[in-house]
Design a protein around this motif. Structure first.
Motif, short mmCIF file in Angstrom:
data_model
loop_
_atom_site.label_atom_id
_atom_site.label_comp_id
_atom_site.label_asym_id
_atom_site.label_seq_id
_atom_site.Cartn_x
_atom_site.Cartn_y
_atom_site.Cartn_z
N GLU A 56 0.81 -1.22 0.00
CA GLU A 56 0.00 0.00 0.00
C GLU A 56 0.84 1.27 0.00
OE1 GLU A 56 -2.74 -0.22 3.26
OE2 GLU A 56 -3.73 -2.01 2.47
N ALA A 57 2.17 1.11 -0.04
CA ALA A 57 3.07 2.27 -0.04
C ALA A 57 3.77 2.37 -1.39
CB ALA A 57 4.10 2.13 1.08
N PHE A 58 3.83 3.59 -1.91
CA PHE A 58 4.42 3.82 -3.23
C PHE A 58 5.43 4.96 -3.16
CE2 PHE A 58 0.25 2.05 -3.73
CZ PHE A 58 0.48 0.99 -4.60
N GLU A 59 6.46 4.85 -3.98
CA GLU A 59 7.49 5.89 -4.09
C GLU A 59 7.45 6.45 -5.50
OE1 GLU A 59 10.61 3.11 -3.63
OE2 GLU A 59 10.43 2.99 -1.45
N GLU A 60 7.53 7.79 -5.61
CA GLU A 60 7.63 8.37 -6.96
C GLU A 60 8.94 7.92 -7.58
OE1 GLU A 60 6.21 12.44 -8.28
OE2 GLU A 60 8.38 12.73 -8.24
N THR A 61 8.89 7.61 -8.86
CA THR A 61 10.09 7.17 -9.55
C THR A 61 10.12 7.75 -10.96
OG1 THR A 61 11.43 5.25 -10.17
CG2 THR A 61 9.06 5.00 -10.38
N ALA A 62 11.29 8.20 -11.37
CA ALA A 62 11.48 8.68 -12.74
C ALA A 62 11.70 7.45 -13.62
CB ALA A 62 12.68 9.62 -12.80
N LEU A 63 11.01 7.42 -14.74
CA LEU A 63 11.09 6.28 -15.66
C LEU A 63 12.17 6.49 -16.71
CD1 LEU A 63 7.26 5.73 -16.16
CD2 LEU A 63 8.76 4.77 -14.40
N SER A 64 12.49 5.43 -17.42
CA SER A 64 13.50 5.49 -18.49
C SER A 64 13.15 6.58 -19.50
CB SER A 64 13.58 4.15 -19.22
OG SER A 64 13.94 3.12 -18.37
N ARG A 65 14.16 7.27 -19.98
CA ARG A 65 13.98 8.30 -21.01
C ARG A 65 13.99 7.71 -22.41
NH1 ARG A 65 17.39 11.51 -22.38
NH2 ARG A 65 15.92 13.13 -22.90
N THR A 66 14.47 6.48 -22.52
CA THR A 66 14.64 5.85 -23.83
C THR A 66 13.92 4.50 -23.86
OG1 THR A 66 16.70 4.81 -23.14
CG2 THR A 66 16.87 6.95 -24.24
N GLY A 67 13.71 4.03 -25.08
CA GLY A 67 13.08 2.73 -25.25
C GLY A 67 13.10 2.34 -26.71
N THR A 68 12.31 1.31 -27.01
CA THR A 68 12.25 0.75 -28.36
C THR A 68 10.85 0.95 -28.93
OG1 THR A 68 13.86 -0.92 -27.70
CG2 THR A 68 12.58 -1.37 -29.68
N LEU A 69 10.79 1.40 -30.17
CA LEU A 69 9.50 1.59 -30.83
C LEU A 69 8.84 0.22 -31.01
CD1 LEU A 69 7.51 3.57 -32.10
CD2 LEU A 69 8.73 3.28 -34.27
N TRP A 70 7.73 0.05 -30.34
CA TRP A 70 7.01 -1.22 -30.33
C TRP A 70 5.93 -1.24 -31.42
CZ3 TRP A 70 1.98 -2.67 -28.55
CH2 TRP A 70 1.83 -4.03 -28.28
N SER A 71 5.27 -0.08 -31.60
CA SER A 71 4.25 0.07 -32.63
C SER A 71 4.01 1.55 -32.86
CB SER A 71 2.95 -0.62 -32.20
OG SER A 71 2.00 -0.59 -33.24
N TYR A 72 3.31 1.88 -33.94
CA TYR A 72 3.00 3.29 -34.21
C TYR A 72 1.81 3.37 -35.16
CZ TYR A 72 5.66 2.34 -38.46
OH TYR A 72 6.11 1.81 -39.63
#
Length: 147
Positions: A56-72
């Motif tokens: 029930e406890a959550f911490e704010e987290t910054a996510l990855s800035r990069t990734g792979t194009l999965w679909s568009y």
């Protein structure tokens, strides 16, 4: 960088969803303190949605800035609120990407930066987060092809 002026463009379209660092923006999610499951957008409820976790406890987290194009896809319609509305005659189709984040392995949707069309995209391309203003000047995250 795109048309973002870091001195004047500081109002996000969605408050708390991403950092306002125009050079290295990041999406903001949260992570369950008990099991480590990452969520984007942030959970508003007080319990983890992982069925194997009672956290029930959550911490704010910054996510990855990069990734792979999965679909568009090509969005040939004017988006609904909260996106800024423009005159019907001034609307221009734009590309939308589904990007698998590098570390989290979750898919995050978002528009592609202005000036990049679907004809320039290919599944598997490296993508990077960027900020661009909407028609009303508020900032939103978008995806761009990584350098």
């Amino acid at each position: 960088m795109s048309d973002v002026n870091p001195k004047t463009a500081s109002v996000p379209a969605l408050d708390g969803w991403f950092t306002l660092d125009c050079e290295r923006p990041q999406l903001l999610g949260n992570r369950c303190a008990a099991c480590g499951t990452v969520y984007f957008p942030k959970l508003k409820s007080g319990y983890c949605r992982n069925p194997d976790c009672d956290g029930e406890a959550f911490e704010e987290t910054a996510l990855s800035r990069t990734g792979t194009l999965w679909s568009y896809t090509n969005a040939a319609y004017q988006p609904p609120e909260p996106f800024a509305q423009v005159d019907k005659d001034a609307f221009k189709p734009f590309a939308i990407a589904a990007v698998e984040l590098e570390a989290e392995k979750m898919i995050v949707l978002g528009p592609i930066v202005n000036g990049t069309g679907v004809e320039q995209l290919k599944v598997g391309m490296r993508m990077e987060l960027a900020l661009e203003p909407l028609a009303d000047g508020k900032l939103t995250w978008k995806w761009k092809v990584a350098a």
